[in-house]
Design an enzyme around this catalytic site. Structure first.
Site, short mmCIF file in Angstrom:
data_model
loop_
_atom_site.label_atom_id
_atom_site.label_comp_id
_atom_site.label_asym_id
_atom_site.label_seq_id
_atom_site.Cartn_x
_atom_site.Cartn_y
_atom_site.Cartn_z
N LYS A 40 0.82 -1.21 0.00
CA LYS A 40 0.00 0.00 0.00
C LYS A 40 0.85 1.26 0.00
CE LYS A 40 -4.03 0.13 1.75
NZ LYS A 40 -4.74 -0.12 0.49
N GLU A 140 -0.13 -1.27 6.95
CA GLU A 140 0.66 -2.47 6.67
C GLU A 140 2.03 -2.42 7.36
OE1 GLU A 140 -1.15 -4.20 2.49
OE2 GLU A 140 0.64 -2.95 2.40
N ASN A 184 -12.84 2.56 3.06
CA ASN A 184 -13.89 2.09 2.16
C ASN A 184 -15.06 1.59 3.01
OD1 ASN A 184 -13.24 -0.54 3.02
ND2 ASN A 184 -11.99 -0.96 1.21
N GLY A 222 -16.05 2.86 -4.20
CA GLY A 222 -15.84 2.11 -5.43
C GLY A 222 -16.36 2.84 -6.64
N ALA A 223 -17.08 2.11 -7.48
CA ALA A 223 -17.60 2.71 -8.71
C ALA A 223 -18.57 3.85 -8.46
CB ALA A 223 -18.29 1.63 -9.55
N GLY A 225 -18.05 6.27 -6.45
CA GLY A 225 -17.30 7.49 -6.17
C GLY A 225 -16.89 7.57 -4.71
N ASP A 246 -8.83 -4.90 -13.26
CA ASP A 246 -8.24 -5.34 -11.99
C ASP A 246 -8.39 -4.21 -10.98
OD1 ASP A 246 -6.70 -6.29 -9.91
OD2 ASP A 246 -4.87 -6.56 -11.09
N ALA A 249 -5.35 -2.10 -5.79
CA ALA A 249 -4.72 -0.78 -5.54
C ALA A 249 -5.54 0.40 -6.01
CB ALA A 249 -3.32 -0.71 -6.15
N ALA A 250 -6.82 0.19 -6.33
CA ALA A 250 -7.65 1.34 -6.71
C ALA A 250 -7.76 2.32 -5.55
CB ALA A 250 -9.03 0.86 -7.14
N GLY A 251 -7.89 1.80 -4.34
CA GLY A 251 -7.96 2.68 -3.18
C GLY A 251 -6.66 3.43 -2.95
N ASP A 252 -5.53 2.77 -3.19
CA ASP A 252 -4.24 3.44 -3.06
C ASP A 252 -4.11 4.57 -4.08
OD1 ASP A 252 -3.48 1.64 -1.06
OD2 ASP A 252 -2.68 0.22 -2.52
#
Length: 308
Positions: A40, A140, A184, A222-223, A225, A246, A249-252
């Protein structure tokens, strides 16, 4: 150029793609296997550097092949890595990642050297990061180190953004030190014990974190917003429709985008739109860091949707 300090983990991601997630005791055949730099902390550092930020990374690697691989990665991305310690006798952190054909993922992390990111690492890094516009933290590395870093940076007057992942309870003393906390839905549920299925439920749970002392909550949806809340405002900001490959790491990516935009001086609503765009674009390719977008790609998406 925004200056960002990232204090967190560096993992090597071992990623396999499968048609579906397997059941306990079941063996299935995967379709691809790849090795990527991840973690992360590393993900947020690379995402911010791709956008054009000056990034200082505070972390630890093992004295092994994976550690050497990651050092080359940081150098190639232009990330300042003099504050990344080498730890003997422990391996570099590793994440085992399974991605299904819907782009969803399951992850197991073996911390390795990340477990030895301690107050000494943070103290040694302070001369290099004391001029940062913002610091990014995650979970982490040991919680004691996160708390020490937050206390130290708070005394320096450096704004902080905490990504409370992997989800775990936080010390009560941490919340008042945070400029932004970015859970999230599942992390927000774990932190508060409240349901987070609907937007109204997310608002109620975010309000609880504000009462614990956090100055602002950014709930990642997520999608859909994100939702921003502080003591004065409640601001839902819609996401972007993209072809998901994929979600790793979208949150990162979102956190890096938000930190970059705020450090650049963008107004909050514009910064949230920018962060949503960064997060969305990072889901359109395989892997974590390999999928991080450039500033030009983010601006193109914003322009195509009529955003500033």
């Amino acid at each position: 150029m925004p200056v960002l300090a990232v204090i967190g983990s560096l993992n090597v991601d071992l990623t396999v793609t499968t048609q579906r997630f397997h059941q306990p005791g079941e063996t299935i055949t995967g379709s691809t296997f790849c090795t990527y730099p991840g973690g992360k902390g590393g993900n947020q550092a690379v995402a911010a550097a791709r956008l054009g930020a000056c990034v200082h990374m505070v972390s630890a690697l093992g004295e092994d092949d994976n550690g050497a691989f990651y050092q080359r990665t940081l150098q190639a991305e232009g990330i300042h890595a003099q504050t990344v310690m080498e730890k003997g006798g422990v391996p570099t952190g590793v994440a085992l990642i399974q991605v299904d054909n819907q782009g969803e993922n399951r992850i197991v992390v073996v911390p390795g050297a990340n477990a030895q990111v301690d107050s000494t690492c943070v103290g040694n890094a302070l001369p290099h990061i004391s001029h940062a516009d913002m610091a990014l933290l995650q979970l982490e590395i040991p919680m004691d180190t996160v708390l020490y870093a937050a206390q130290t940076l708070h005394r320096q007057g450096i704004p902080m953004m905490l990504d409370p992942a992997p989800a775990q309870p936080l010390p009560d003393s941490l919340y008042p030190l945070l400029s932004y906390i970015t859970p999230n839905r599942s992390e927000l549920h774990l932190l508060t014990g409240l349901p987070t299925d609907s937007l109204d439920q997310v608002k109620k749970a975010a309000g609880q974190l504000l009462r614990r002392g956090a100055r602002a909550v950014v709930a990642k949806l997520g999608a859909a917003g994100c939702l921003y809340m502080d003591e004065q405002r409640c601001l839902p900001v819609p996401g972007f429709s993209v072809q998901v490959v994929d979600t790793t790491a979208a949150g990162d990516s979102f956190n890096a985008g938000l930190a970059y935009a705020l450090a650049e001086g963008q107004p909050m609503e514009q910064a949230l739109r920018f962060a949503n765009a960064v997060g969305a674009l990072s889901t359109t390719k395989a892997g974590a860091q390999a999928a991080m977008p450039t500033l030009a790609q983010v601006q193109a998406l914003l322009t195509s949707t009529g955003s500033p």
